[in-house]
Design an enzyme around this catalytic site. Structure first.
Site, PDB file in Angstrom:
ATOM      1  CE  LYS A 139      -8.297  14.300  -8.083  1.00 33.24           C
ATOM      2  NZ  LYS A 139      -8.282  13.069  -7.317  1.00 33.24           N
TER       3      LYS A 139
HETATM    4  C1  LIG Z   1      -7.637  11.682  -7.141  1.00 29.05           C
HETATM    5  C2  LIG Z   1      -8.359  10.408  -7.107  1.00 29.05           C
HETATM    6  C3  LIG Z   1      -8.185   9.492  -6.056  1.00 29.05           C
HETATM    7  C4  LIG Z   1      -7.115   9.599  -5.024  1.00 29.05           C
HETATM    8  O1  LIG Z   1      -7.026  10.763  -4.328  1.00 29.05           O
HETATM    9  P1  LIG Z   1      -5.612  11.238  -3.724  1.00 29.05           P
HETATM   10  O2  LIG Z   1      -6.017  12.367  -2.829  1.00 29.05           O
HETATM   11  O3  LIG Z   1      -4.774  11.674  -4.866  1.00 29.05           O
HETATM   12  O4  LIG Z   1      -5.017  10.102  -2.980  1.00 29.05           O
HETATM   13  C5  LIG Z   1      -8.983   8.365  -6.055  1.00 29.05           C
HETATM   14  N1  LIG Z   1      -9.882   8.132  -7.023  1.00 29.05           N
HETATM   15  C6  LIG Z   1     -10.047   8.960  -8.061  1.00 29.05           C
HETATM   16  C7  LIG Z   1     -11.084   8.640  -9.088  1.00 29.05           C
HETATM   17  C8  LIG Z   1      -9.276  10.124  -8.155  1.00 29.05           C
HETATM   18  O5  LIG Z   1      -9.445  10.944  -9.202  1.00 29.05           O
END
Ligand SMILES: *Cc1c(COP(=O)(O)O)cnc(C)c1O
Length: 475
Positions: free
Chosen positions: A294
């Site tokens: 991210k």
């Molecule tokens: C990455 C993501 C999540 C979940 O996050 P995690 O930290 O991997 O649990 C939820 N929604 C979207 C749109 C994402 O890209």
């Protein structure tokens, strides 16, 4: 000194081997090259498909040995060479450079690096903060970094409260649980998103109702939201896909008119803003992820932001086993353990300091892609918003006619060139737990053609050029 985990023994041949042996060795690695070794293990040549083809045509016979077709004076370097010396030596013509030990035996091959779609950008400050956690013994969820990270993140988003969690999915579940979603309720989510958006609704017992996205934004279509509202609808969960904020003005207006909660899924859009407001400060709550790919990362980690003090208080209690804040080990409600550790927050504090420069790098990478691929028929970019408000988490293109290859064929070409890519999410309706006969034509359209390209902040200009060259020239 070996630099990679590449097993070069499987691509070694002898000068007296037949051509067939050379072909099989070449096929055992993506490099497209075999190494020719003398009896003492020293390198005496290299051979590629092209070398063989040229020699066979020239001599008009297949009855040749490796020694007849090999390049007997390949470019090589010492295994002890510095990286920048190797990078300078490499060129369009010399893609792979065998690295030799003092005796002249090959130990590894220097080649173009495999370019990932995303990778974290970590430095000394992350290291020092984590070191501090370990040295101080504050490695669990108590600790100053957790408090600092929450305070700094709330400030960054322009929201009053921030509640850290173990990951982005638990952040979503925590917010929905604290808002009271339960069985019999419905929450509207876009048909095109990562599965966690829908799963978080399911965890509460409520039903995730899918709404199609708009072709203009790839985000949830406000008109589709209106179509999906029923007596049971409790919340709307717009997702800011790949860094582009959803149409929050209209989403908020629809929510107000129908008395619905809005929980932003901002897992991919830290730092983006709409109409002058940062995502995370617009809905009743907003959820972020700090997974390794991210915009900023804590390894695993998440955050909920809100301006609602009562909601923040509820979330803190639910995050901590439902424990009564005034009475230790007394639990008024069934809560969860969704706490972030001090080690995660230590990374987060360091990452948050560089978030603006990380976003700027991604936007610069997008510009380079755009200028390198402009005029390639059939290749277009994901929309960036009216005032270019996308923070561009991942550069994503549409591959469509008249481009010569399908999206999947292009992904294969990139992989052959040591470049990673990723198809756009499949619509949620394609997944067995959410399967239905309903059609989501826009989600289907984007999902079938969308391809995410490497957008690591560590990507060099030359690497972007290398990726674009593959896209421009592949047929
Ligand atoms: C990455 C993501 C999540 C979940 O996050 P995690 O930290 O991997 O649990 C939820 N929604 C979207 C749109 C994402 O890209």
């Amino acid at each position: 000194m070996k630099r990679t985990t590449r097993d070069i023994t499987k691509i070694c041949v002898r000068p007296d081997d037949e051509l067939l042996a050379a072909f099989s060795a070449i096929g055992r690695d993506v490099l497209g090259m075999a190494l020719v070794l003398a009896d003492d293990g020293t390198l005496i040549g290299v051979v590629t498909d092209g070398d063989i083809r040229r020699k066979v045509i020239e001599r008009k016979t297949l009855d040749l040995k490796v020694r007849d077709v090999m390049n007997a004076s390949p470019t090589t370097m010492k295994a002890t060479s510095k990286d920048d010396e190797l990078i300078r030596k490499r060129s369009h013509k010399i893609k792979h450079i065998p690295l030799l030990d003092e005796a002249g035996k090959p130990v590894d091959i220097f080649t173009e690096r495999f370019i990932p779609v995303a990778e974290p950008s970590l430095g000394d400050e992350e290291m020092m903060n984590v070191f501090e956690c370990v040295a101080s013994g504050w490695i669990s969820s108590g600790g100053q970094f957790v408090r600092d990270f929450e305070e700094l993140f709330a400030k960054y988003c322009g929201s009053k409260f921030a509640i850290s969690t173990s990951n982005g999915t638990t952040a979503l579940h925590l917010a929905l649980a604290a808002l009271g979603l339960t069985s019999g309720d419905e929450a509207i989510v876009p048909a095109l998103t990562f599965i966690a958006t829908a799963n978080a609704v399911t965890y509460t017992g409520a039903r995730a109702v899918l709404a199609d996205v708009s072709r203009e934004t790839w985000n949830i279509d406000p008109a589709e939201i209106e179509r999906k509202i029923t007596r049971r609808t409790k919340a709307i969960i717009p997702v800011h896909l790949y860094g582009l904020p959803a149409d929050m003005d209209r989403v908020m207006e629809i929510a107000r008119r129908n008395s619905l909660f809005v929980v932003e899924d901002a897992a991919e859009a830290h730092g983006a803003s709409v109409s002058g407001r940062k995502v995370g400060s617009i809905g009743d709550a907003a959820c972020f992820s700090f997974y390794g790919n991210k915009i900023i990362t804590t390894g695993e980690g998440g955050m909920v932001t809100t301006d609602n003090e009562e909601l923040a208080r509820k979330m803190r209690i639910l995050r901590d086993h439902g424990m009564n804040p005034e009475r230790r080990y007394f639990h008024d409600v069934v809560g969860f353990n969704y706490r972030m550790t001090n080690i995660q927050a230590a990374l987060g504090v360091a990452q948050l300091r560089k978030i603006d420069s990380l976003i700027a790098k991604k936007q610069r990478i997008l510009k380079r892609y755009e200028s390198n691929l402009s005029g390639v028929a059939g290749i277009s970019f994901m929309p960036r918003g009216k005032s270019k408000e996308s923070v561009c988490w991942l550069v994503t293109i549409l591959v469509d006619a008249p481009y010569r290859l399908s999206r999947d064929q292009l992904a294969e070409k990139l992989r052959e060139g040591e470049v990673d890519s990723r198809p756009v999410f499949l619509p949620v309706s394609e997944m067995p737990p959410y399967a239905s006969d309903e059609k989501f034509p826009n989600a289907d359209f984007v999902s079938a053609r969308g391809l995410t390209l490497p957008t690591s902040p560590n990507l060099s200009d030359a690497e972007v050029e290398r990726i674009c060259a593959i896209i421009r020239t592949s047929t």
